[in-house]
Design an enzyme around this catalytic site. Structure first.
Site, mmCIF file in Angstrom:
data_model
loop_
_atom_site.group_PDB
_atom_site.id
_atom_site.type_symbol
_atom_site.label_atom_id
_atom_site.label_comp_id
_atom_site.label_asym_id
_atom_site.label_seq_id
_atom_site.Cartn_x
_atom_site.Cartn_y
_atom_site.Cartn_z
ATOM 1 C CG ASP A 19 3.411 10.297 2.067
ATOM 2 O OD1 ASP A 19 3.662 10.951 1.039
ATOM 3 O OD2 ASP A 19 3.135 10.823 3.157
ATOM 4 C CG ASP B 183 1.240 17.537 2.846
ATOM 5 O OD1 ASP B 183 0.426 16.603 2.752
ATOM 6 O OD2 ASP B 183 2.465 17.355 3.041
HETATM 7 C C1 GLA Z 1 3.374 13.722 3.974
HETATM 8 C C2 GLA Z 1 1.918 13.594 3.593
HETATM 9 C C3 GLA Z 1 1.053 13.932 4.787
HETATM 10 C C4 GLA Z 1 1.398 13.035 5.959
HETATM 11 C C5 GLA Z 1 2.878 13.109 6.260
HETATM 12 C C6 GLA Z 1 3.290 12.071 7.280
HETATM 13 O O1 GLA Z 1 3.725 15.035 4.186
HETATM 14 O O2 GLA Z 1 1.620 14.401 2.499
HETATM 15 O O3 GLA Z 1 -0.305 13.818 4.460
HETATM 16 O O4 GLA Z 1 1.036 11.706 5.632
HETATM 17 O O5 GLA Z 1 3.673 12.915 5.095
HETATM 18 O O6 GLA Z 1 4.624 12.123 7.580
#
Ligand code: GLA
Length: 708
Positions: free
Chosen positions: A441, A508
């Site tokens: 990430d 997301d």
């Molecule tokens: C980001 C990612 C999510 C999740 C969060 C965790 O927003 O896109 O899928 O992994 O971080 O903090």
């Protein structure tokens, strides 16, 4: 194939031809494949330049801008030589495409300084995309500074509209079209990432067809389109020149990232070519052609609030439903219970993981699932052991308060010691957990670019070189691990990261209706193989809307399928539905993940859309049709399918969905299904339409070529 007649050089791909006149640095032709040979002189002289520089009688956006040692910016690069290479040259430190094909190398020299400009055009035997790159070699006696170096320049004649894929967090890659009537239009990012806001993939659409462009780079980019007084539209694709200045000592080389261009008669055909290019020449490694596992991720199911018991309950349910991989998301390390701490401390939180990662991972594997792990390696929390021991690892400008985003700072990846720390600590996470999958990430953009000893103008790019060095080391060290890129959803969804990570978290936003658009926009430039898509709980956590579980599944089949919810909390009937879905998906996974992908309808301009995947031999296919909003009183929406064999007869059925009582089954010719299409008669008779506040109606049609 590349053929040379004097300095007129013809590059052919299976369906396109590009003709360059090397000595005058001009494009003579780029478009549909030419059957005839020669006669290109008739097209010359043309104002279509392959590069542009300051100091000539050309005032359209410059592709090359160099600050000479005397402080002046004029250059007069003129032709030196052309060569056909059988090996594609490496672009040092940067990712690039690979594969069988030939490369044209063109060399130009600025006579007064001896600075050289090299341009490269690679044609692959099996695909219409052409990879283009440029580099500057300082053969002068003094230092120069590269202020701008476009990777690709294409001058187009006539009227064009430019299609871009723009958005924000949870709204990535929405298709937007604008006419380039006059003036300059930039599609760019200054965020230190390719960004949610403007993807580097762009299309120029004109009367004779469409031209697609993309950049193999994950940092600041800039696609400029200028329509000048000659009626010429210049397209420049490359790194952003914002705050840029790269000092080049005598003997040194600066390589711009690789760009890619592709001509096609239509958007659909362009997408097919881009998909083939990405799947064959960008994605690499063990996972390139391997079916991707169905995963269950705990993020939306638990957020930071979990312990071993909760995780194992989800994993057990995931296994019972037929999933293959359990992914532990954010919150397993340091003392991280929210987003204010611990990034950088990749040590186990024993309380939340039941004694540590190794222990938990073993228990997951004992259940019969692979174990996957979330990391955010490029970041640091101020509340972390790493920050307390190495505050200088954080990216900050001395004497200034840094900008905090999601309460975190970036690591200074321009520093090799920091890169080495990341490689060491993440290697350790993978090794001690035996992870088969890593979600990488990256949850903020770069704002405080500074490092002692690094020139300001070089910082953004040095950061990217650092990131690529780390990604190269880790993917080489763990070749069997499936890496999935992520950046607050789909903020770094680009060809640069895809050279290392074979798939990327698309957004997301897991709401089916919103996802349909996000996936549709993404599909213009990228194949479904690299797009991950999860079924999540309802009401949806991002939009608050609800859709039937079958609708959420249908939409998620447009990418690599996963589930992101607490599986142990599903009702008995939803659990049974999910298990049936996973069984069906696994049976048809090759088709969904690697079939030829078509968009149906246009979700950006109408309510009817969806997608279709067709097996390479056209013997079977699956289509998800979607209608947004209930149509009362007619007309009945109609959809035409794509990609089928026109003369074949197909047996068509609907996938049994628990929100529809009636199934459909009929036979029809491929040409009829594609030209006549079918009416979606009973689509609105959704038994669960009360739960459909997101108001999206979907059905999946399955096609099997009739043997008779
Ligand atoms: C980001 C990612 C999510 C999740 C969060 C965790 O927003 O896109 O899928 O992994 O971080 O903090």
């Amino acid at each position: 194939m590349i053929r040379k007649k004097g300095q007129t050089i013809r590059l052919d791909t299976p369906n396109t031809t590009l003709v360059i006149k090397a000595d005058t640095a001009e494009y003579l032709y780029y478009g549909k494949k030419l059957m005839s040979a020669g006669g290109f002189e008739a097209l010359s002289p043309t104002p279509r330049k392959i590069f542009s520089q300051y100091g000539e009688n050309d005032y359209t956006e410059y592709g090359v801008l160099i600050e000479n040692s005397d402080g002046g910016f004029s250059t007069c690069f003129s032709f030196s030589k052309s060569k056909i290479l059988t090996e594609k040259p490496e672009i040092e430190g940067l990712p690039s495409s690979y594969g069988e094909g030939k490369t044209l190398e063109l060399k130009y020299i600025d006579a007064p300084t001896k600075v050289c400009l090299y341009l490269y055009y690679t044609v692959f035997d099996d695909c219409d995309a052409i990879a283009v790159s440029s580099r500057i070699v300082n053969q002068a006696k003094k230092e120069i500074c590269v202020r701008r170096l476009a990777s690709l320049q294409l001058d187009l004649l006539g009227d064009y509209s430019v299609v871009t894929f723009e958005g924000a967090w949870a709204r990535e890659r929405q298709k937007i079209s604008r006419d380039i009537v006059r003036g300059v239009y930039y599609n760019d990012s200054k965020k230190g990432m390719s960004s949610h806001s403007r993807n580097p993939f762009v299309i120029a659409e004109g009367k004779e067809g469409v031209y697609g462009f993309n950049l193999v780079y994950s940092g600041n980019h800039k696609e400029a389109f200028e329509r000048d007084e000659q009626g010429r539209t210049r397209a420049l694709v490359g790194m952003n020149d914002f705050m840029f200045g790269w000092k080049l000592a005598p003997g040194e080389t600066f390589c711009a990232p690789e760009a890619v261009m592709c001509y096609a008669p239509s958007e659909d055909e362009l997408s097919l070519s881009m998909h083939a290019f990405v799947a064959e020449h960008i994605v690499r490694g063990k996972w390139k052609k391997k079916e991707r596992p169905v995963l269950v991720n705990n993020w939306e199911g638990t957020y930071f609030d979990f312990n071993e018991e909760k995780l194992l309950a989800i994993a057990r349910a995931a296994k019972d439903a037929g999933a293959e991989l359990f992914v532990l998301d954010d919150g397993w390390f340091g003392k991280r219970d929210d987003d204010t701490s611990s990034l950088g401390d990749w040590t186990d939180n024993a309380d939340k993981t039941g004694g540590g990662l190794a222990n938990l991972a073993d228990k997951i594997r004992e259940l019969g699932l692979e174990f996957g792990i979330w990391v955010e390696p490029e970041m640091i929390s101020e509340d972390s052991e790493l920050y307390r021991s190495h505050p200088n690892f954080a990216m900050k400008v001395p004497g200034r308060e840094p900008t905090r985003l999601r309460n975190q700072l970036c690591l200074n990846l321009a520093d090799e010691r920091v890169q080495n720390y990341v490689v060491r600590s993440i290697s350790d996470v993978i090794a001690r957990s035996g992870a088969a999958y890593v979600k990488w990430d990256y949850n903020r953009s770069l704002t405080d670019c500074y490092a002692k000893g690094v020139a300001q103008g070089e910082y953004f790019h040095r950061y990217m070189l650092g990131f690529y060095r780390i990604a190269a080391k880790l993917t080489k060290k763990f070749p069997f691990v499936l890496f999935e890129g992520c950046a607050g959803g789909g903020g770094r969804f680009d060809l640069g990261t895809l050279c290392y990570f074979p798939q990327f978290w698309t957004s997301d936003n897991t709401d089916a209706r919103a996802r349909l658009k996000i996936q549709d926009g993404t599909s213009y430039g990228y194949p479904q193989t690299v797009m991950t898509a999860h079924v999540s709980a309802c009401p949806n956590h991002q939009t608050g809307d609800s859709n039937p579980l079958e609708t959420r599944f249908n939409v998620a089949c447009g990418g690599v399928l996963g589930y992101e919810l607490d599986m142990s909390k599903l009702s008995e009937s939803d659990f049974a539905t999910a298990a049936r879905q996973i069984e069906f998906y696994k049976k048809n996974r090759k088709l969904f993940q690697f079939g030829t992908y078509y968009r149906l309808g246009d979700v950006f301009s109408s309510d009817v859309g969806g997608f279709m995947v067709v097996s390479r031999d056209k013997s079977c296919a699956a289509a998800v049709v979607s209608v947004s909003g209930k149509v009362l009183g007619g007309p009945v929406p109609r959809v035409a399918f794509k990609g089928l064999a026109p003369s074949a007869v197909y047996d068509v059925t609907t996938r049994p969905q628990d929100n529809y009582a009636a199934e459909q089954a009929f036979s029809a010719g491929g040409d009829l299904l594609m030209n006549g299409g079918i009416f979606l008669r009973d689509l609105f008779e959704d038994l669960q339409s009360k739960e459909n506040s997101g108001c999206l109606y979907t059905r999946m049609y399955l096609f099997k070529k009739n043997k008779i």
